[in-house]
Write an enzyme that holds these catalytic residues in place. Structure first.
Site, PDB file in Angstrom:
ATOM      1  CG  HIS A  48       2.168 -15.271  33.498  1.00  0.00           C
ATOM      2  ND1 HIS A  48       3.828 -16.282  33.985  1.00  0.00           N
ATOM      3  CD2 HIS A  48       2.803 -15.187  32.486  1.00  0.00           C
ATOM      4  CE1 HIS A  48       4.115 -16.306  33.527  1.00  0.00           C
ATOM      5  NE2 HIS A  48       4.074 -15.832  32.137  1.00  0.00           N
ATOM      6  CD  GLU A  75       3.280 -11.374  36.942  1.00  0.00           C
ATOM      7  OE1 GLU A  75       4.049 -11.143  37.171  1.00  0.00           O
ATOM      8  OE2 GLU A  75       3.013 -13.079  36.520  1.00  0.00           O
ATOM      9  CG  HIS A 196       8.809 -15.055  42.493  1.00  0.00           C
ATOM     10  ND1 HIS A 196       7.638 -15.492  41.580  1.00  0.00           N
ATOM     11  CD2 HIS A 196       9.046 -15.572  43.114  1.00  0.00           C
ATOM     12  CE1 HIS A 196       8.074 -16.700  41.248  1.00  0.00           C
ATOM     13  NE2 HIS A 196       8.734 -16.967  41.867  1.00  0.00           N
TER      14      HIS A 196
END
Length: 246
Positions: A48, A75, A196
């Site tokens: 990310h 991401e 997550h």
């Protein structure tokens, strides 16, 4: 990407970079972690690149694109800067996530239903790079339907509420929400991933859900790797997922 019947493990290496950035050193190297993860059975590597650059840096993404033997899941927030960067890098997979400077991590899913035109334009633009675009959303029918409408071929269901649930009743409720979300997403013709907050003690119930293509896991792996090494941490997680998803 070929979508197989076996559940895949995407290893997020952001927090290797977090450790590096804490002192501004050249180590530990997230690229080395990615290569070790691949050797240990990771099916893909997730990074990310945040607007605030708190962990992964552009250079990491460029290097990873050149050396990965599996595939990169990139991401990113829905910003012009990130879309231009993704067009240059051309990762195999792109996951659009919500992002604010204040959050510790990606808290909650992307509100696709509340900004369909904006997300649709981003999905169309990024899809032209050849990437499979996914949207990180809550396991909510409204958001899943909106994801299909904007043209995303894939979604990643947010498992954070399940991971944070305290009581057995809460855990069961949140798990059911994920189960229902997966079934609804598959029925909509979407590729369904999840992630997550998953760790070694809560991943098996999610890995047992039929219809999930891939689980993305990062923080728990990096934390466990401090004690057992990165390859061992990845191999252990992969074994849990393979056993639970049979």
């Amino acid at each position: 990407m070929t979508h197989s019947n076996r559940m895949l493990l995407g290893v997020n290496i952001d927090h290797v970079a977090t450790l590096r950035q804490a002192r501004g050193t050249r180590y530990p190297d997230p690229v080395k972690a990615a290569l070790d993860a691949e050797e240990a059975g990771a099916d893909g590597i997730t990074v990310h690149l945040r607007e605030d650059r708190r962990h992964i840096q552009e250079r990491d993404v460029v290097l990873l694109k050149d050396v990965l033997q599996t595939r990169m899941n990139f991401e990113m927030g829905v910003t012009e800067e990130m879309m231009a960067f993704a067009e240059k890098i051309r990762p195999a997979h792109i996951c659009l996530v919500p992002e604010t400077r204040q959050e510790l991590t990606t808290e909650g899913g992307l509100d696709v239903a509340g900004q369909e035109a904006r997300i649709k334009a981003a999905v169309e633009r990024l899809s032209r790079t050849g990437a499979e675009v996914s949207l990180f959303i809550d396991a909510d029918e409204r958001q899943i339907e909106a994801s299909r409408r904007v043209g995303a071929p894939a979604i990643e269901l947010h498992t954070g509420r399940y991971a944070d649930a305290q009581t057995p009743t809460e855990v069961a409720e949140e798990l059911k929400r994920i189960v229902d979300g997966v079934a609804f997403g598959v029925a909509q013709g979407l590729i369904v991933n999840a992630g997550h907050g998953l760790h070694y003690h809560n991943v098996e119930a999610v890995a047992a859900i039929k219809g999930i293509n891939e689980l993305n896991i990062g923080h728990a792996l990096v934390a466990h790797a401090l004690f057992v090494g990165f390859k061992a941490a990845v191999a252990e997680m992969k074994a849990l997922i393979v056993a639970a998803s049979r």
